[in-house]
Design a protein around this motif. Structure first.
Motif, PDB file in Angstrom:
ATOM      1  N   HIS A  69       5.776  -6.260   6.988  1.00 16.35           N
ATOM      2  CA  HIS A  69       4.631  -5.483   7.460  1.00 16.35           C
ATOM      3  C   HIS A  69       3.403  -5.784   6.606  1.00 16.35           C
ATOM      4  N   SER A  71       0.062  -4.989   4.787  1.00 19.15           N
ATOM      5  CA  SER A  71      -0.569  -3.762   4.283  1.00 19.15           C
ATOM      6  C   SER A  71      -1.887  -4.114   3.616  1.00 19.15           C
ATOM      7  N   ALA A  73      -3.219  -2.074   1.519  1.00 24.34           N
ATOM      8  CA  ALA A  73      -3.228  -1.336   0.251  1.00 24.34           C
ATOM      9  C   ALA A  73      -2.378  -1.974  -0.829  1.00 24.34           C
ATOM     10  N   LEU A 179       5.835   1.430   3.917  1.00 28.82           N
ATOM     11  CA  LEU A 179       4.594   2.005   4.442  1.00 28.82           C
ATOM     12  C   LEU A 179       4.398   1.742   5.933  1.00 28.82           C
ATOM     13  N   ASP A 180       5.186   0.856   6.490  1.00 28.07           N
ATOM     14  CA  ASP A 180       5.091   0.529   7.910  1.00 28.07           C
ATOM     15  C   ASP A 180       5.291   1.808   8.737  1.00 28.07           C
ATOM     16  N   PRO A 181       4.324   2.196   9.561  1.00 24.91           N
ATOM     17  CA  PRO A 181       4.477   3.416  10.367  1.00 24.91           C
ATOM     18  C   PRO A 181       5.754   3.437  11.200  1.00 24.91           C
ATOM     19  N   GLU A 221       0.772   8.680  -1.338  1.00 24.01           N
ATOM     20  CA  GLU A 221      -0.424   9.424  -0.951  1.00 24.01           C
ATOM     21  C   GLU A 221      -1.404   9.536  -2.117  1.00 24.01           C
ATOM     22  N   TRP A 225      -2.105   4.608  -0.852  1.00 24.95           N
ATOM     23  CA  TRP A 225      -1.412   3.495  -0.200  1.00 24.95           C
ATOM     24  C   TRP A 225      -0.932   3.833   1.212  1.00 24.95           C
ATOM     25  N   GLY A 226      -0.899   5.094   1.540  1.00 21.73           N
ATOM     26  CA  GLY A 226      -0.299   5.515   2.802  1.00 21.73           C
ATOM     27  C   GLY A 226      -1.060   5.028   4.031  1.00 21.73           C
ATOM     28  N   GLU A 227      -0.351   4.962   5.157  1.00 18.85           N
ATOM     29  CA  GLU A 227      -0.926   4.630   6.450  1.00 18.85           C
ATOM     30  C   GLU A 227      -0.612   5.765   7.416  1.00 18.85           C
ATOM     31  N   PRO A 228      -1.448   5.972   8.424  1.00 16.79           N
ATOM     32  CA  PRO A 228      -1.144   7.017   9.422  1.00 16.79           C
ATOM     33  C   PRO A 228       0.183   6.719  10.119  1.00 16.79           C
ATOM     34  N   TRP A 229       0.978   7.763  10.335  1.00 16.08           N
ATOM     35  CA  TRP A 229       2.254   7.597  11.032  1.00 16.08           C
ATOM     36  C   TRP A 229       2.569   8.870  11.792  1.00 16.08           C
TER      37      TRP A 229
END
Length: 240
Positions: A69, A71, A73, A179-181, A221, A225-229
């Motif tokens: 994935h 990223s 971040a 981190l992959d949603p 968080e 580094w987080g992604e929306p999921w």
């Protein structure tokens, strides 16, 4: 006019971010950790006496098999060390976790406990681990009060199952894939007449949930580094 996406930060940048977070906690011990929700949502532990423990939250650069994935971040070769606990253990059997365990009387401090347990479970060389600092205490449902020890693998060593009675597998998980949603979900538990939800991650070794997932979710968080999921993607862990 086309714009080119900025490259992901390097592993050195990730190490600096982790070190800065550990330093922030050292300067301000009262600072609330990103995983403080553990104190608010964990199911009751029953009548078992509390015991001190430590885990090693060890990040480093993968030797191979980078993340699939992409990223923005974190770099593709940033990873975290995890174990699959043996199915015969009394606490958290078969779960994915950080290396770690209960403190022994001969341990000098929480860092010593984390490193000793990591050696016993994975065979890593502690000389290659740079300890960045200790994070705030976190409780578990099995009534351990755990110190997460944040580390950087400055000189990675070979790891694997040392004792099949302790670990069923040892692996290095690319952080970007966590981190992959598509690999994010929420676990749902019902205990003591209440429903409890906690963040979780899908991995090649099964569902990463509970205490370990909460620590990682909180760190991601805090570090940005987080992604929306989809937090409505909910699963029940096997056996619960």
């Amino acid at each position: 006019m086309s714009t080119q996406a900025e490259p992901a930060p390097s592993c050195n940048t990730a190490r600096e971010q982790l070190a800065a977070l550990a330093s922030a906690y050292e300067r301000d011990p009262a600072r609330e950790a990103g995983y403080a929700r553990l104190r608010r949502v964990r199911p009751p532990a029953g009548d078992r006496p509390a015991r001190s423990a430590s885990v090693l939250v060890l990040f480093g650069a993968l030797d191979g098999h980078p993340a699939e994935h992409p990223s923005a971040a974190v770099p593709a070769d940033l990873d975290v060390l995890l174990v699959v606990r043996a199915s015969t253990l009394r606490d958290h059997a078969g779960e994915i976790a950080f290396p770690g365990g209960g403190a022994d009387p001969e341990d000098a401090d929480a860092v010593a406990t984390a490193l000793r347990e990591a050696v016993e479970e994975t065979g890593l060389d502690p000389a290659g681990v740079q300890v960045l600092g200790a994070l705030p205490l976190a409780p578990t449902v099995s009534n351990f009060t755990v110190t997460p020890v944040l580390g950087w693998w400055s000189e990675p060593s070979e790891v694997g199952v040392v004792d099949a009675g302790e670990s069923a597998a040892v692996f290095r998980m690319p952080v970007a894939d966590l981190l992959d949603p598509a690999n994010r979900c929420m676990t749902v538990l019902e205990r003591a007449g209440r429903e409890w939800t906690m963040p979780a991650f899908r991995t090649q070794h099964g569902l990463l949930w509970g205490f370990t997932a909460a620590i990682l979710d909180g760190l991601f968080e805090e570090l940005g580094w987080g992604e929306p999921w989809d937090e409505h993607d909910r699963v029940r862990p096997r056996g619960y």
